[in-house]
Write a protein that holds these residues in place. Structure first.
Motif, PDB file in Angstrom:
ATOM      1  N   HIS A  51      38.639  24.164  34.429  1.00  0.00           N
ATOM      2  CA  HIS A  51      38.168  25.753  33.417  1.00  0.00           C
ATOM      3  C   HIS A  51      36.440  24.818  33.205  1.00  0.00           C
ATOM      4  N   GLU A  60      35.499  23.905  29.466  1.00  0.00           N
ATOM      5  CA  GLU A  60      35.683  23.133  29.121  1.00  0.00           C
ATOM      6  C   GLU A  60      35.561  21.667  28.972  1.00  0.00           C
ATOM      7  N   ARG A  72      33.690  29.629  33.379  1.00  0.00           N
ATOM      8  CA  ARG A  72      35.466  28.947  33.487  1.00  0.00           C
ATOM      9  C   ARG A  72      35.485  29.541  34.662  1.00  0.00           C
ATOM     10  N   HIS A  79      41.906  20.261  29.285  1.00  0.00           N
ATOM     11  CA  HIS A  79      41.561  21.224  29.374  1.00  0.00           C
ATOM     12  C   HIS A  79      41.526  21.259  27.583  1.00  0.00           C
ATOM     13  N   SER A  80      40.974  21.791  27.339  1.00  0.00           N
ATOM     14  CA  SER A  80      40.551  22.358  25.789  1.00  0.00           C
ATOM     15  C   SER A  80      40.477  24.028  25.425  1.00  0.00           C
TER      16      SER A  80
HETATM   17 ZN    ZN Z   1      41.827  24.899  30.663  1.00  0.00          ZN
END
Ligand code: ZN
Ligand code: 0X9
Length: 421
Positions: free
Chosen positions: A180, A183, A236, A306-307
């Motif tokens: 993503h 992130e 994203r 991820h975040s």
């Molecule tokens: Zn993510």
């Protein structure tokens, strides 16, 4: 009013499938970040309707989950009162987490005085790739470069293999981040872990490093990542134009694992959760899956970063069932979360994504678990819980990296302990 309309139009343009033939930066002046907590099934439904409208004026930073799970939504200035009204009428507690998202974007830019690659500010794709390219020169006997051709915009997906000695019996570990684009803390953390494995003299880290073969791919989605730096900080997805209106599929809904199951992704090209027209429609996921197939059977672990949310997720995202070795990994996850907490008191939840967040299908980590039955498959959602969200201040990069590394080491220590027991 006119200026708000122009801004909305610019945001809208960023979602269009037009090539970036003119250069502009999407601005989020006076966009507010809200946290709303649905307190009834009706409220969840209302939020889902907003989410499924795929409007650039309501950018869901986290997907809608069950009753009681907070959802972070970035809202354009002219929709703020609408959201507040809905929240009030549905009895949903709501809180403004950021008054002006653009101010935070500007704050991220500030520490940009050049002194090379590092962890005191966020690095660009070129900086990360140049650093990766420097590693085989610095550590010729341990590091080799992996260059995979295959993003939509023609970029190379760069990874490194780290291997001390020549033993073929060693198990491998695969680490990925920034599938993503927005992130950024995820690749900051994985490059930090990689650097520590290469340079630390700490005995547990040396053992961990030397007992495995490592594959690190800090930027899984280079086109999206670059775009999040050059044009739209909140991007994203990939950059594949899927229809005349909207660009990109969610590369973490595009893998061939329960790809088409409803509720875990979207079939709308304008959605942030668009699964793509078919599994592996996105050149980056196709390329990466082909590479993973060549090493998949030798993996002891696949860790995806991820975040944000501060959770450690165990496969799978399509079900509420605790499948494969869930219980064992849950135990290891709890130990890892304890170790993470020890350093700065950061709290993580551990569990199935469906239990701690929401349903998600076609996810990279789940594909790996499903195909190779890899013993340890975990997804980190790093700091924070929504105060800063994707815009974690640069001064929090190193603390985040340090605590994450503490937990990362424990995952393996606990795994090997329980194997012996
Ligand atoms: Zn993510
Ligand atoms: O929704 C996602 O793809 C991830 N969350 S994020 O907020 N970073 O977008 C969660 C991925 C879930 N992982 C597994 N199902 N294993």
């Amino acid at each position: 009013m006119a200026s708000i309309e122009i801004k909305s139009f610019l945001i809208f343009l960023s979602y269009l499938a037009v090539p970036s033939c003119f250069s502009y930066k999407v601005r989020y002046d006076n966009y507010k970040l809200f946290r709303v907590t649905p307190s009834s099934p009706q409220a969840v439904e209302a939020l889902r309707e907003f989410e499924q409208a795929d409007s650039p004026e309501y950018n869901f930073w986290s997907a809608t989950g069950p009753v009681g799970k907070p959802v972070e939504i970035m809202v354009s200035p002219n929709k703020v009162s609408e959201l507040q009204h809905i929240a009030e009428s549905m009895g949903m507690p709501s809180k403004v987490m950021a008054d002006n998202v653009q101010e935070r974007i500007d704050a991220e830019e500030r520490p940009r005085t050049r002194n090379g690659f590092g962890w005191t500010r966020y690095n660009t794709l070129d900086e990360i790739n140049n650093w990766l390219r420097s590693l085989p020169k610095l550590y010729p006997s341990a590091v080799s470069l992996i260059e995979l051709n295959g993003t939509y915009e023609g970029r190379t997906i760069l990874g490194v293999k780290v291997s001390y000695g020549t033993s073929k019996r060693k198990k491998s570990v695969f680490v990925e981040s920034n599938i993503h684009a927005r992130e950024w803390i995820s690749s900051a953390t994985t490059t930090y872990i990689l650097n520590q494995l290469l340079t630390s003299t700490n005995s547990s880290l040396r053992k961990l490093a030397e007992d495995h073969i490592w594959y690190f791919f800090p930027v899984f989605n280079p086109d999206g990542f670059e775009y999040s730096h050059t044009t739209d900080r909140m991007w994203r997805k990939t950059r594949v134009p899927h229809n005349i209106l909207c660009t990109g599929a969610d590369p973490n809904r595009n893998w061939d694992n329960f790809w088409n199951v409803s509720g875990g992704s979207s079939d709308s090209p304008c959605s942030e959760l668009y699964r793509g027209p078919k599994p592996f429609s996105e050149p980056c996921t196709k390329t990466l899956s082909e590479f993973i197939k060549t090493v998949g059977s030798e993996l002891v672990a696949y860790i995806s970063f991820h975040s944000f949310s501060q959770v450690l997720l165990i496969p799978y995202g399509h079900t509420f069932e605790h499948l494969d070795n869930y219980d064992r990994i849950y135990y290891i996850g709890l130990k890892a979360a304890d170790a993470l907490f020890e350093r700065y008191g950061t709290l993580y939840k551990v569990g199935l994504i469906n239990d701690v967040m929401y349903k998600a299908t076609g996810v990279s980590a789940d594909w790996v678990k499903g195909v190779f039955k890899t013993p340890i498959v975990l997804t980190y959602e790093l700091r924070d819980t929504g105060v800063y969200g994707f815009q974690l201040p640069p001064e929090l990069i190193i603390p985040t990296c340090e605590e994450t590394l503490d937990s990362f080491v424990v995952i393996f220590e606990e795994y090997y302990k329980t194997i012996k027991a």
